[in-house]
Design an enzyme around this catalytic site. Structure first.
Site, PDB file in Angstrom:
ATOM      1  CE  LYS A 157      -3.885  12.070  -9.926  1.00 57.65           C
ATOM      2  NZ  LYS A 157      -2.866  11.011  -9.975  1.00 57.65           N
ATOM      3  CE1 TYR A 168      -7.522  11.236  -9.458  1.00 56.51           C
ATOM      4  CE2 TYR A 168      -7.987  13.142 -10.842  1.00 56.51           C
ATOM      5  CZ  TYR A 168      -7.434  11.885 -10.673  1.00 56.51           C
ATOM      6  OH  TYR A 168      -6.779  11.282 -11.735  1.00 56.51           O
ATOM      7  CG  ASP A 221      -1.763   1.167   1.420  1.00 56.61           C
ATOM      8  OD1 ASP A 221      -1.501   2.202   0.771  1.00 56.61           O
ATOM      9  OD2 ASP A 221      -2.723   1.087   2.216  1.00 56.61           O
ATOM     10  CB  VAL A 222       1.865   3.715  -2.636  1.00 57.97           C
ATOM     11  CG1 VAL A 222       2.299   2.701  -3.675  1.00 57.97           C
ATOM     12  CG2 VAL A 222       0.513   4.340  -2.996  1.00 57.97           C
ATOM     13  CG  ASN A 263      -0.028   4.310 -12.449  1.00 61.08           C
ATOM     14  OD1 ASN A 263      -0.513   5.064 -13.278  1.00 61.08           O
ATOM     15  ND2 ASN A 263      -0.646   3.206 -12.023  1.00 61.08           N
TER      16      ASN A 263
END
Ligand code: NAD
Length: 266
Positions: free
Chosen positions: A169, A165, A65-66, A92
């Site tokens: 980003k 989100y 899990d990043v 990613n």
């Protein structure tokens, strides 16, 4: 121009599906040994790694899990233990938890930031530490390591109903450029890719049916992107063919970020 990533080692996070899976396969086709990271879906990640090996490549599927520091550290340690080095990171992994801001829970805000932003920081940090520790490998690449962050057109275009989100980003842009400024002198290259609307699991609600038709109006080229459109760019950005590209976000969006709504004078 011939691109070869022979004798290089690539780690792709979130590679059990979509853009990550496509990029992992393309990196392997270009000759890199590939770590196919997944969080929950072992089966497609194992199947992809197996397919790469059957085609004569080197690949290993690894769970992590990043957003969890200890798991990221273990992922990078296993990568280097298995393949001896690390040359390319494609950070990613990402997810959406959509809601109008007035309805957005703190849990959904936090989860998106933890995976999409903190996850990219943790992976970039682990990659940088490894690049610096192993030193230059001029027989495989001019760069001492390459990091590619997966961003989105929504690092630029505001997105109602997706504030978490878009914020994650937008932050990737300055994370990427700050790291690039910091490590450029060490020969490490850092860039990002900002996809537009590419057909994958993350956006299946908006790319099909009537919504899909409306979406096409936002894309000057008049088509959705394909996973291969992104995979091709990942391979190029990871290769010496793009050696002088550093601190840049490559928009791959059929022109979506040209604000096509303004085409007829707004
Ligand atoms: P996807 O849902 O198929 O891929 C996302 C991947 O991230 C999945 O494999 C998922 O398992 C993984 N992931 C989620 N949480 C994780 C965690 N905690 N640890 C490790 N992995 C985790 O969708 P996709 O379209 O392939 O998205 C890949 C990236 O591209 C994302 O960062 C997304 O924001 C970005 N992106 C996609 C599009 C598009 O149109 N598809 C557009 C812009 C940006």
């Amino acid at each position: 121009m011939q691109i070869s990533l022979q004798h290089q080692v690539a780690l792709v996070t979130g590679a059990s599906s979509g853009l990550g899976a496509g990029a992992a396969e393309a990196l392997a086709e270009a000759g890199a040994a590939v770590v196919v990271n997944y969080n929950r879906h072992a089966e497609p990640a194992e199947a992809l790694a197996e397919r790469i090996r059957e085609n004569g490549g080197k690949a290993l599927a690894l769970q992590a899990d990043v957003s969890q520091e200890d798991q990221v550290e273990a992922l990078f340690a296993r990568t280097v233990e298995t393949f001896g080095a690390l040359d390319i990171l494609l950070a990613n992994s990402g997810l959406q938890k959509d809601a109008a801001t007035v309805d957005m829970t703190l849990a959904d805000w936090n989860q998106v930031l933890q995976v999409n932003l903190t996850g990219q920081f943790l992976c970039a940090r682990a990659a940088l530490r490894q690049f610096i520790k192993q030193g230059p490998r001029p027989w495989v690449s001019r760069a001492q390591g390459k990091i590619i962050h997966m961003s989105s057109v929504h690092q630029l275009i505001p997105w109602a109903g997706h504030a978490n989100y878009a914020a994650s980003k937008g932050a990737i842009d300055l994370l990427m450029r700050s790291i690039a400024q910091e490590v450029g002198g060490q020969g490490i290259r850092v860039n990002a890719i900002a996809p537009g609307a590419i057909k994958t699991a993350i956006n299946q609600d908006t790319t099909q049916g009537e919504k899909g038709q409306r979406l096409l109006e936002l894309i000057p080229q008049g088509r959705l992107g394909e996973v291969q459109d992104i995979a091709n760019a990942v391979v190029w950005l990871a290769s010496d063919a793009s050696d002088y590209i550093h601190g840049t976000t490559l928009f791959i969006d059929g022109g979506m970020s040209l604000y096509p709504g303004f085409k007829d004078n707004g």
